[in-house]
Design a protein around this motif. Structure first.
Motif, PDB file in Angstrom:
ATOM      1  N   LYS A 596      95.147  37.806  21.758  1.00  0.00           N
ATOM      2  CA  LYS A 596      95.905  38.606  22.722  1.00  0.00           C
ATOM      3  C   LYS A 596      97.275  38.019  23.052  1.00  0.00           C
ATOM      4  O   LYS A 596      98.084  38.673  23.715  1.00  0.00           O
ATOM      5  N   GLN A 597      97.528  36.783  22.619  1.00  0.00           N
ATOM      6  CA  GLN A 597      98.813  36.166  22.910  1.00  0.00           C
ATOM      7  C   GLN A 597      99.900  36.811  22.045  1.00  0.00           C
ATOM      8  O   GLN A 597      99.625  37.357  20.976  1.00  0.00           O
ATOM      9  N   ASP A 598     101.133  36.708  22.502  1.00  0.00           N
ATOM     10  CA  ASP A 598     102.220  37.289  21.715  1.00  0.00           C
ATOM     11  C   ASP A 598     102.437  36.478  20.438  1.00  0.00           C
ATOM     12  O   ASP A 598     102.003  35.330  20.317  1.00  0.00           O
ATOM     13  N   GLU A 599     103.133  37.099  19.497  1.00  0.00           N
ATOM     14  CA  GLU A 599     103.324  36.496  18.184  1.00  0.00           C
ATOM     15  C   GLU A 599     104.060  35.163  18.271  1.00  0.00           C
ATOM     16  O   GLU A 599     103.745  34.214  17.542  1.00  0.00           O
ATOM     17  N   ASP A 600     105.028  35.065  19.166  1.00  0.00           N
ATOM     18  CA  ASP A 600     105.786  33.821  19.294  1.00  0.00           C
ATOM     19  C   ASP A 600     104.883  32.669  19.692  1.00  0.00           C
ATOM     20  O   ASP A 600     105.006  31.557  19.153  1.00  0.00           O
ATOM     21  N   TYR A 601     103.990  32.933  20.644  1.00  0.00           N
ATOM     22  CA  TYR A 601     103.094  31.848  21.058  1.00  0.00           C
ATOM     23  C   TYR A 601     102.152  31.464  19.924  1.00  0.00           C
ATOM     24  O   TYR A 601     101.962  30.276  19.635  1.00  0.00           O
ATOM     25  N   ARG A 602     101.561  32.452  19.269  1.00  0.00           N
ATOM     26  CA  ARG A 602     100.629  32.150  18.188  1.00  0.00           C
ATOM     27  C   ARG A 602     101.314  31.374  17.065  1.00  0.00           C
ATOM     28  O   ARG A 602     100.742  30.460  16.492  1.00  0.00           O
ATOM     29  N   GLN A 603     102.568  31.733  16.783  1.00  0.00           N
ATOM     30  CA  GLN A 603     103.313  31.002  15.753  1.00  0.00           C
ATOM     31  C   GLN A 603     103.634  29.577  16.200  1.00  0.00           C
ATOM     32  O   GLN A 603     103.693  28.655  15.382  1.00  0.00           O
ATOM     33  N   SER A 604     103.822  29.387  17.497  1.00  0.00           N
ATOM     34  CA  SER A 604     104.107  28.035  17.997  1.00  0.00           C
ATOM     35  C   SER A 604     102.909  27.113  17.850  1.00  0.00           C
ATOM     36  O   SER A 604     103.067  25.889  17.748  1.00  0.00           O
ATOM     37  N   VAL A 605     101.734  27.708  17.833  1.00  0.00           N
ATOM     38  CA  VAL A 605     100.506  26.909  17.680  1.00  0.00           C
ATOM     39  C   VAL A 605     100.114  26.796  16.211  1.00  0.00           C
ATOM     40  O   VAL A 605      99.810  25.707  15.708  1.00  0.00           O
ATOM     41  N   LEU A 606     100.134  27.913  15.516  1.00  0.00           N
ATOM     42  CA  LEU A 606      99.739  27.961  14.099  1.00  0.00           C
ATOM     43  C   LEU A 606     100.876  28.592  13.284  1.00  0.00           C
ATOM     44  O   LEU A 606     100.816  29.759  12.908  1.00  0.00           O
ATOM     45  N   PRO A 607     101.925  27.825  13.013  1.00  0.00           N
ATOM     46  CA  PRO A 607     103.053  28.382  12.262  1.00  0.00           C
ATOM     47  C   PRO A 607     102.664  28.733  10.831  1.00  0.00           C
ATOM     48  O   PRO A 607     101.929  27.993  10.177  1.00  0.00           O
ATOM     49  N   GLY A 623      84.547  33.931   9.470  1.00  0.00           N
ATOM     50  CA  GLY A 623      85.579  34.265  10.441  1.00  0.00           C
ATOM     51  C   GLY A 623      86.733  33.288  10.504  1.00  0.00           C
ATOM     52  O   GLY A 623      87.838  33.652  10.921  1.00  0.00           O
ATOM     53  N   TRP A 624      86.514  32.061  10.084  1.00  0.00           N
ATOM     54  CA  TRP A 624      87.563  31.049  10.220  1.00  0.00           C
ATOM     55  C   TRP A 624      88.741  31.287   9.279  1.00  0.00           C
ATOM     56  O   TRP A 624      89.833  30.748   9.485  1.00  0.00           O
ATOM     57  N   LYS A 625      88.551  32.071   8.228  1.00  0.00           N
ATOM     58  CA  LYS A 625      89.658  32.348   7.318  1.00  0.00           C
ATOM     59  C   LYS A 625      90.838  33.003   8.033  1.00  0.00           C
ATOM     60  O   LYS A 625      91.988  32.890   7.605  1.00  0.00           O
ATOM     61  N   GLU A 626      90.547  33.701   9.121  1.00  0.00           N
ATOM     62  CA  GLU A 626      91.619  34.313   9.892  1.00  0.00           C
ATOM     63  C   GLU A 626      92.610  33.266  10.374  1.00  0.00           C
ATOM     64  O   GLU A 626      93.805  33.540  10.516  1.00  0.00           O
ATOM     65  N   TRP A 627      92.121  32.045  10.613  1.00  0.00           N
ATOM     66  CA  TRP A 627      92.954  31.002  11.202  1.00  0.00           C
ATOM     67  C   TRP A 627      93.388  29.948  10.178  1.00  0.00           C
ATOM     68  O   TRP A 627      94.486  29.417  10.297  1.00  0.00           O
ATOM     69  N   VAL A 628      92.544  29.653   9.205  1.00  0.00           N
ATOM     70  CA  VAL A 628      92.942  28.627   8.222  1.00  0.00           C
ATOM     71  C   VAL A 628      93.736  29.235   7.071  1.00  0.00           C
ATOM     72  O   VAL A 628      94.398  28.517   6.312  1.00  0.00           O
ATOM     73  N   GLY A 629      93.674  30.551   6.912  1.00  0.00           N
ATOM     74  CA  GLY A 629      94.411  31.208   5.850  1.00  0.00           C
ATOM     75  C   GLY A 629      93.746  31.048   4.495  1.00  0.00           C
ATOM     76  O   GLY A 629      92.707  30.385   4.346  1.00  0.00           O
ATOM     77  N   THR A 630      94.378  31.609   3.486  1.00  0.00           N
ATOM     78  CA  THR A 630      93.774  31.596   2.142  1.00  0.00           C
ATOM     79  C   THR A 630      93.863  30.234   1.483  1.00  0.00           C
ATOM     80  O   THR A 630      93.122  29.954   0.528  1.00  0.00           O
ATOM     81  N   LYS A 631      94.751  29.371   1.970  1.00  0.00           N
ATOM     82  CA  LYS A 631      94.907  28.054   1.348  1.00  0.00           C
ATOM     83  C   LYS A 631      94.223  26.943   2.135  1.00  0.00           C
ATOM     84  O   LYS A 631      94.244  25.779   1.710  1.00  0.00           O
ATOM     85  N   GLY A 632      93.657  27.285   3.269  1.00  0.00           N
ATOM     86  CA  GLY A 632      93.008  26.278   4.087  1.00  0.00           C
ATOM     87  C   GLY A 632      91.528  26.146   3.796  1.00  0.00           C
ATOM     88  O   GLY A 632      90.962  26.843   2.952  1.00  0.00           O
ATOM     89  N   THR A 633      90.884  25.235   4.510  1.00  0.00           N
ATOM     90  CA  THR A 633      89.462  24.956   4.320  1.00  0.00           C
ATOM     91  C   THR A 633      88.722  25.119   5.639  1.00  0.00           C
ATOM     92  O   THR A 633      89.145  24.574   6.669  1.00  0.00           O
ATOM     93  N   ALA A 634      87.633  25.857   5.607  1.00  0.00           N
ATOM     94  CA  ALA A 634      86.769  26.005   6.779  1.00  0.00           C
ATOM     95  C   ALA A 634      85.524  25.151   6.572  1.00  0.00           C
ATOM     96  O   ALA A 634      84.731  25.401   5.663  1.00  0.00           O
ATOM     97  N   MET A 635      85.361  24.133   7.384  1.00  0.00           N
ATOM     98  CA  MET A 635      84.194  23.265   7.309  1.00  0.00           C
ATOM     99  C   MET A 635      83.154  23.748   8.321  1.00  0.00           C
ATOM    100  O   MET A 635      83.486  23.988   9.486  1.00  0.00           O
ATOM    101  N   GLY A 636      81.929  23.900   7.862  1.00  0.00           N
ATOM    102  CA  GLY A 636      80.886  24.370   8.763  1.00  0.00           C
ATOM    103  C   GLY A 636      79.517  24.247   8.143  1.00  0.00           C
ATOM    104  O   GLY A 636      79.280  23.420   7.257  1.00  0.00           O
TER     105      GLY A 636
END
Length: 669
Positions: A596-607, A623-636
């Motif tokens: 729900k945060q604006d795009e500027d704030y979200r980019q400031s946290v996860l550029p 669900g974590w792919k939304e935040w780690v992106g296609t090049k990141g790794t979700a450990m779980g």
């Protein structure tokens, strides 16, 4: 068939029946049989007993009416239109159509006069128990001699299907134990379910079952108005037991070929059978959706009667305000869900501590402070009070001997607890919470879903949140539960990483009104982090924030997680610094709030520029792919857990800080 009714009564009851079958037929979809069978009982209840004001559907001291058998929604819609609620005849004609106020099953917040969303059988039954609990608590807390400000009944119509669902047994047991004498249900005993006769699967003695649960039971002919009246009066006079009026009825009453048949349960009668039914009922018109003037005039007396009852209560309230101004202000604030605006002043602050404490323990400390400042908070646990840390000191136990108590023992009844929380919240005047283990969200998930669908701000405190539970093993270790709860629309899932995050997660839960909040808390200790202006714990209310930043403007990588695994990311940050890899740690306790945060704030946290990202959570990675992106790794953990000391489990599942370090090195290189 029994009659025992005047010609006007007969006309009014058949108006309900014909409106119902016409609407179902027009929609070519629906359940006509139940409204036809329960029209007599509902008519008597609504015209002789129900205290309500069609012009003020949210009047606080109205009687609550719940159609737990929500498939029979046209019964309720017909009554609402006929008695003068803001529900036009055109809405009945648009039954089950896009954009109408008359959906297939009643939905709270959509149709004036609908007290709760029903359809999933048993939910209405159990939700009504919560409403009756709220009535008793608020009466005990605010009523004074000569001032019954809270004084109403909770009525409902329940079906065979409601009573077959396990939640009804849980809720009935709790209601009987609590002696909720102002709870009165009419049971549509028509002996028919979708598959056919209820004898196919349901042969228990319902009367004996409810007698055993300490209910007052009465068997009547559900078409005999004199018996319905007498039974309801008797139920009102019974003050120490909830009442079940067992109404022997005929499903599809009046249909020459489909009465007492499953054929009338879940499908339109058919144009020919509708015509024959009206002939059989000696109906006065061939016109569809016809409402005789005499019938409408009789039903609409509810407008004048309701206005009078409402004004009498307003006059009583005015006198109460003069005599007991503090109590009146407290009740008004409770009804309006007024919250203090100075959370920062009273929420506890926890000092940095490497050993820390379990978030369930810090939640207990926060809850104690909250209850001193938010008097509407009432709740308990499904027999896990000590484990969930949901006890309020010096607040008494809600019981038949003291309804003013704020601690509720729900017993091992997670499903009924969830629905009762919804009922208390819907009643207004209470902010309810209930605790259990996260694994047992499976047992109350249907109630959580109703809360989400209906935008009910119930609060669920769910502890023992991961494989960190340890030796109890995979039966008690939630894996897929976080992902499944996050997937539920309008559900706020809060998984704090330390004690200070817990405090502000509670603030978020209290102020969130779009649906339920789920507090997800640890059994094991987690460190309490050092706080500065840069990583202040209030940032939790934004859903995700920078807990520990990098030295560079753009970090080499971002580590992120929720709950008990965040401190492992903090450990990994220190180890990576020794390898000249500078990373940022992001705590994400509430995905819904972060979105729900604006795009500027979200980019400031996860550029976007930083694609080397690793998430860690001791649960399914979904669900974590939304935040780690296609090049990141979700450990779980994408398998079930194991029985062992929790540190051994984390190590064997590859969820240590060393494992995070390895993943970051792979991504950076």
């Amino acid at each position: 068939m029994s009659s025992k009714k005047s010609s006007l009564d007969e006309l009014c009851v058949n108006t309900i029946r014909t409106l119902s079958i016409d609407a179902v037929q027009a929609a070519e979809s629906g359940h006509p049989g139940m409204p036809m069978g329960m029209a007599d009982a509902a008519y008597v209840l609504w015209t002789k007993f129900l205290k309500h004001d069609p012009a003020n559907p949210r009047w606080y001291n109205r009687d609550r009416f719940i159609l737990s058998a929500g498939h029979g929604s046209m019964l309720l819609y017909s009554l609402l239109h006929l008695t003068g609620y803001d529900l036009s005849l055109q809405e009945l004609k648009d039954f089950r159509q896009w954009g109408s106020l008359t959906p297939g099953h009643p939905e709270y917040g959509l149709t004036p006069g609908v007290e709760t969303t029903t359809g999933p059988l048993g939910q209405g039954f159990a939700t009504g128990v919560g409403m009756a609990m709220a009535e008793r608590h608020l009466a005990a807390k605010y009523n004074k001699d000569g001032f019954p400000i809270t004084d109403h009944y909770t009525y409902g119509i329940v079906s065979d299907g409601d009573l077959m669902e396990g939640i009804s047994q849980e809720a009935a047991s709790l209601a009987g134990h609590l002696e909720l004498g102002k709870l009165i249900y009419l049971y549509d005993d028509n002996e028919i379910s979708i598959d056919g006769s209820t004898d196919l699967a349901f042969t228990e003695d319902v009367e004996q079952r409810f007698d055993a649960a300490k209910w007052h039971t009465i068997k009547i002919d559900g078409h005999n108005h004199a018996e319905i009246t007498r039974a309801t009066e008797e139920a009102q006079q019974e003050t120490e037991r909830p009442s079940l009026i067992i109404c022997r009825t005929h499903i599809g009453y009046g249909s020459p070929n489909k009465q007492d048949s499953a054929a009338s349960h879940g499908a339109p009668l058919g144009e020919d059978e509708v015509r024959k039914t009206k002939e059989n009922l000696n109906w006065v018109s061939e016109e569809k959706f016809h409402i005789p003037d005499k019938a409408l005039s009789h039903f609409r007396t509810a407008i004048e009667d309701g206005a009078e009852a409402y004004q009498q209560w307003q006059d009583l309230l005015a006198s109460y305000e003069e005599e007991y101004p503090d109590n009146a202000n407290g009740l008004r604030d409770a009804i309006n869900r007024e919250l203090p605006d100075n959370f920062e002043e009273f929420l506890p602050e926890f000092e940095a501590d490497e050993k820390g404490m379990a978030t369930r323990a810090s939640s207990g400390k926060v809850l104690q402070t909250l209850t001193e400042n938010v008097p509407q908070l009432v709740g308990g646990s499904a027999d896990l009070t000590g484990s969930n840390k949901t006890w309020i000191d010096d607040a008494g136990i809600f019981s038949a001997s003291d309804y003013s108590g704020r601690n509720i023992h729900f017993g091992v009844r997670e499903h009924a607890m969830g629905a009762a929380l919804n009922g208390m919240a819907l009643h207004e005047g209470i902010i309810p919470y209930g605790g259990t283990f996260l694994i047992f969200s499976d047992y109350c998930r249907p109630a959580i879903r109703i809360a989400a669908l209906s935008h009910i701000p119930s609060i669920f405190v769910m502890t023992h949140d991961s494989i960190g539970l340890g030796e109890d093993g995979p039966t008690h270790q939630p894996i897929e539960h976080l992902a499944s709860l996050r997937a539920m629309p309008y559900t706020l899932v809060l998984r704090p990483a330390d004690a200070n995050e817990v405090a502000w997660c509670w603030k978020s839960a209290l102020t969130y009104t779009e649906g339920p909040s789920v507090m997800v808390l640890t059994r094991q200790n987690v460190p309490t982090f050092e706080r500065t202006e840069a990583n202040k714990s209030q940032n939790v209310t934004r859903g995700g924030y920078i807990l520990a930043n990098s030295e560079k403007d753009q970090p080499d990588a971002i580590l992120m997680g929720s709950g008990s695994e965040v401190y492992r990311a903090m450990e990994a940050k220190e180890k990576l610094a020794e390898k000249d890899i500078d990373v940022r740690v992001v705590s994400m306790p509430a995905w819904e709030l972060f979105r729900k945060q604006d795009e500027d704030y979200r980019q400031s946290v996860l550029p976007d520029e930083v694609t080397a990202r690793v998430s860690i959570e001791a649960a399914a990675t979904f669900g974590w792919k939304e935040w780690v992106g296609t090049k990141g790794t979700a450990m779980g953990v994408d398998r079930f857990g194991a029985s062992a000391p929790y540190e051994d489990i984390f190590e064997n599942f590859g969820l240590t800080s060393d494992d995070m370090v390895e993943e970051v090195i792979k991504l950076v290189e």
